[in-house]
Design a protein around this motif. Sequence first.
Motif, PDB file in Angstrom:
ATOM      1  N   VAL A 120      -1.451  -2.743  12.251  1.00  0.00           N
ATOM      2  CA  VAL A 120      -2.641  -1.993  11.832  1.00  0.00           C
ATOM      3  C   VAL A 120      -2.496  -1.620  10.360  1.00  0.00           C
ATOM      4  CG1 VAL A 120      -3.085  -1.093  14.141  1.00  0.00           C
ATOM      5  CG2 VAL A 120      -1.661   0.237  12.558  1.00  0.00           C
ATOM      6  N   PRO A 121      -3.632  -1.346   9.684  1.00  0.00           N
ATOM      7  CA  PRO A 121      -3.538  -1.035   8.246  1.00  0.00           C
ATOM      8  C   PRO A 121      -2.955   0.342   7.936  1.00  0.00           C
ATOM      9  CG  PRO A 121      -5.848  -1.143   8.958  1.00  0.00           C
ATOM     10  CD  PRO A 121      -5.013  -1.565  10.133  1.00  0.00           C
ATOM     11  N   LYS A 122      -3.161   1.322   8.812  1.00  0.00           N
ATOM     12  CA  LYS A 122      -2.755   2.693   8.469  1.00  0.00           C
ATOM     13  C   LYS A 122      -2.336   3.466   9.717  1.00  0.00           C
ATOM     14  CE  LYS A 122      -4.874   5.127   5.058  1.00  0.00           C
ATOM     15  NZ  LYS A 122      -3.803   5.665   4.197  1.00  0.00           N
ATOM     16  N   TYR A 123      -1.205   4.174   9.621  1.00  0.00           N
ATOM     17  CA  TYR A 123      -0.708   5.024  10.705  1.00  0.00           C
ATOM     18  C   TYR A 123      -0.411   6.381  10.078  1.00  0.00           C
ATOM     19  CZ  TYR A 123       1.949   6.025  15.036  1.00  0.00           C
ATOM     20  OH  TYR A 123       2.400   6.536  16.239  1.00  0.00           O
ATOM     21  N   VAL A 124      -1.133   7.414  10.518  1.00  0.00           N
ATOM     22  CA  VAL A 124      -1.008   8.741   9.912  1.00  0.00           C
ATOM     23  C   VAL A 124      -0.938   9.798  11.020  1.00  0.00           C
ATOM     24  CG1 VAL A 124      -2.049  10.443   8.351  1.00  0.00           C
ATOM     25  CG2 VAL A 124      -2.360   8.010   7.896  1.00  0.00           C
TER      26      VAL A 124
END
Length: 434
Positions: free
Chosen positions: A215-219
């Motif tokens: 995935v592009p972003k994990y926050v």
Amino acid sequence: MLDRRTLLATGAALMAAPAIAARKSATPNFPKGFYWGAATAPHQVEGNNIASDLWFVENQQPTVFAQPSGDACNSFALWETDLDLVKAMGLNAYRFGIEWARIEPEKGLFSQAMLDHYKAVIDGCHARGLAPIVTFSHFTAPRWFSAQGGWTNPESTQLFARYCDKAMRALGQGIASAITLNEPNILLLLKPMLPQQVWDIQKLTLETAAKRLGVPKYVCANVAGFDDLPALQTGLEAAHKAGKAAIKAVRSDLPVGFSLALMDDQAVGAHSVRDAMRKQLYGNWLEIAKGDDFIGVQNYERALWGDKGRLPAPKGSAVNWSGTEVWAPSLGGAVRFAHEATGVPILVSEHGVGSDDDAVRAKFIPEALAGLKAAIDDGVPVLGYCHWSLLDNFEWIFGYKPKFGLHSVDPVTFARTAKPSAAVYGAIARRNAL
């Protein structure tokens, strides 16, 4: 409670917090109906929270976490034991969290079994005369949620409101007070104080998680990159408002607020940067709280601000496990400021000290409560006090090293043992007086 606060530099001069009104009362008693509680967070005590965002990043390399949470205190199985401990201390409230990752482990899939579990915990509180103070999100979220950008994703507001609605319909009738979000300002508080290398390892931890999932972003709420902070705050602010609306739609009479990480910020000398720092550390949250039923204050330290920044602790100060100053009057100062800034009632939703020496805790509790009582006598409406924590537990990136509990926990048998501080605190609660 995110224990990275103990990395913060600490302050160096003594200033009394101003009284905000004429003292109303000289009675030693706390108000009638005052909540005397102990606090926990689900991820920190339940164990095996395998669908959560933080479980995923704890169990990878590289990671900012010293060790994984694992079984934690096994409180998912031993919740009745924990409630018995709270009752045995003579308390009348228990602050705990429901775990979103258990209730909605996959997007749109809600677990009736998990809702039934938390209903049993709420019913168990009532059976023991304990008011359930329930946190809907204590930093952790489902892994799928953080894998789509977490609170930085515009969809997060609607998703959190949907979860709050589902939880309220199953659990809401038994809740005494609701806390939507735990310390949504924690990374604002740490932003000017954490060394750059900590931000770098956090960023690497999240980039690794995103790559693993494709995935592009994990926050996450308490593990994010420096650049994510503005979008994270925007998302959390909207989520609190939407979550509160969803909770109130099911039960309009239920008191709802959020908890804020709040230092006792004191100005030292001319041209102190304190007021500017308060805006930076607390963001818009004090303004948002003006529309809530209460604000949860979570105080662990004071900060003394000179004209160039934060000052070091006085030489010879008592210190906690990490060397941060232990200063009992900070609670009263933080509570006074929170009410002055918002005008709403205060719930001390967390307050404590991390130390292997329980004598520090046993001395600290009555001294801090004396400052809280003075604020109440000066007209600050305080609903209750929840000590952090009921148990020595998983303290986020520091693992199991810091000890905040009123009870120790054997990591193999999970046996709980009361510390002397539990008796000190329990005696005050039973008397409802210092």
